[in-house]
Structures are given as structure tokens and as C-alpha cells.
Design an enzyme around this catalytic site. Structure first.
Site, short mmCIF file in Angstrom:
data_model
loop_
_atom_site.label_atom_id
_atom_site.label_comp_id
_atom_site.label_asym_id
_atom_site.label_seq_id
_atom_site.Cartn_x
_atom_site.Cartn_y
_atom_site.Cartn_z
CG HIS A 67 -6.20 -0.25 0.75
ND1 HIS A 67 -7.72 -0.26 0.83
CD2 HIS A 67 -5.97 -1.81 0.62
CE1 HIS A 67 -8.19 -1.56 1.46
NE2 HIS A 67 -6.66 -2.23 1.29
CG HIS A 121 -6.09 -5.26 -2.55
ND1 HIS A 121 -7.07 -6.14 -1.72
CD2 HIS A 121 -5.86 -4.61 -1.44
CE1 HIS A 121 -7.98 -6.29 -1.12
NE2 HIS A 121 -6.91 -5.06 0.14
CD GLU A 122 -2.22 -3.64 -0.37
OE1 GLU A 122 -2.89 -2.68 0.75
OE2 GLU A 122 -3.37 -5.05 0.22
CB CYS A 153 -9.52 -6.38 2.19
SG CYS A 153 -8.91 -4.60 2.77
ZN LIG Z 1 -6.61 -4.10 1.62
#
Ligand SMILES: [Zn+2]
Length: 164
Positions: free
Chosen positions: A141, A137-138, A95
Site C-alpha cells: 500500500h 500487503h501493507e 483488502c
Molecule cells: Zn489492503
């Protein structure tokens, strides 16, 4: 052109849920440009608005050049949601906000994602492999989650990175 500083763990903006975009106005378009410019200048494949200190539900992703898996090239999504998940695999993840570590994280192998493009048109995307991983993953966030939150054991699944 505006390459911006990427917030690093444990910045509090990375830990909060990002706001739904209500109007795709000039401010949102400016955030998108900054995300694209900052991603292009980084070693990463995807970035989410909270990483630039903007708690808005916007991500950009472009895994072309980093994988042989099928992909959609440059993807810009506003208010993205995962509609379905299939399969399960442990991936080694990094990341831009946690530059010194990588970790083993379990993710779906295929996802269907819906969202809006910068013009406000609905987008439906079926992603697999590396692109599916990057999108999950995004989207994390946007909910204030980092890959660190998905690691089962800090002693066996977290690895110090020598260099990005
Ligand atoms: Zn990330």
C-alpha cells in the site's frame, strides 16, 4: 477516537507512492491513532495510512485472534522496509479498500522488516505465515500497489466476495 472512512479502489491516493515520514510529530501520532481506531472497527487485520487518505509511510497490523501462526501482536511501523524474504506461497487475500473481491497472490512466507515505532525507536521484526503476508500487503500500500496488481490472471485468481 476517530474511526475514518477507508478509501476504496480506484481512489488515486491508493495508487501513489506514500511519503517517507521525516518527523514523528503530533500529526503522525494522530494518523496512528486514527489507523488503530479505524482498524479496530473494521473486519481487517491491518491498515496503511494511504487507505485513510494520508500518503505517509505508516502501517498498523494485528493478526492476533485471526491466526494460530506466530505473531507479534499489535505492530505499528513508520517507514517500514522489507530487508529479506524467504519461501513462496499463494495466499487468498482481501483488502479493506477492495471489499467486494479476494484474490490469489504469491507472497514470501517469511520476511524481515525494519522500521520505526511511534517513539522513533528502530524495530526489527522477523515475521512468518499470516503476519508476514499481512505486512507484505501493507507495505505494498505504501508503494501504491494493491493485491489486484499482483494477481496473475483476473479470470482465475480473482473472486467475488459474498460478504466481508
Ligand atoms: Zn489492503
Amino acid at each position: 477516537m476517530a474511526v475514518q472512512k477507508i478509501l476504496q479502489y480506484p481512489h488515486p491516493i491508493l495508487k501513489r507512492r506514500a511519503d517517507t515520514v521525516r518527523n514523528i510529530d503530533d500529526r503522525i501520532h494522530r494518523i496512528i491513532r486514527n489507523l488503530l481506531d479505524t482498524l479496530a472497527a473494521s473486519p481487517g487485520v491491518a491498515i496503511a495510512a494511504p487507505q485513510l487518505g494520508e500518503p505517509q509511510r505508516i502501517i498498523v497490523c494485528d493478526v492476533s485472534g485471526k491466526t494460530k501462526d506466530k505473531h507479534h501482536g499489535r505492530v505499528i511501523l513508520i517507514n517500514p522496509e522489507i530487508r529479506s524474504r524467504e519461501g513462496w506461497k499463494i495466499f487468498r487475500e482481501g483488502c479493506l479498500s477492495v471489499p467486494d473481491y479476494t484474490g490469489n497472490v504469491g507472497r514470501a512466507q517469511r520476511v524481515r522488516v525494519e522500521g520505526l515505532d511511534p517513539e522513533g525507536t528502530e524495530v526489527h521484526l522477523a515475521a512468518e505465515g499470516f503476519e508476514a503476508l499481512a505486512l507484505q500487503h501493507e507495505l505494498d500500500h505504501l508503494d501504491g500497489l494493491l493485491f489486484l496488481d499482483r494477481i496473475s490472471s483476473l479470470s482465475t485468481d480473482l473472486f467475488r466476495r459474498k460478504k466481508y
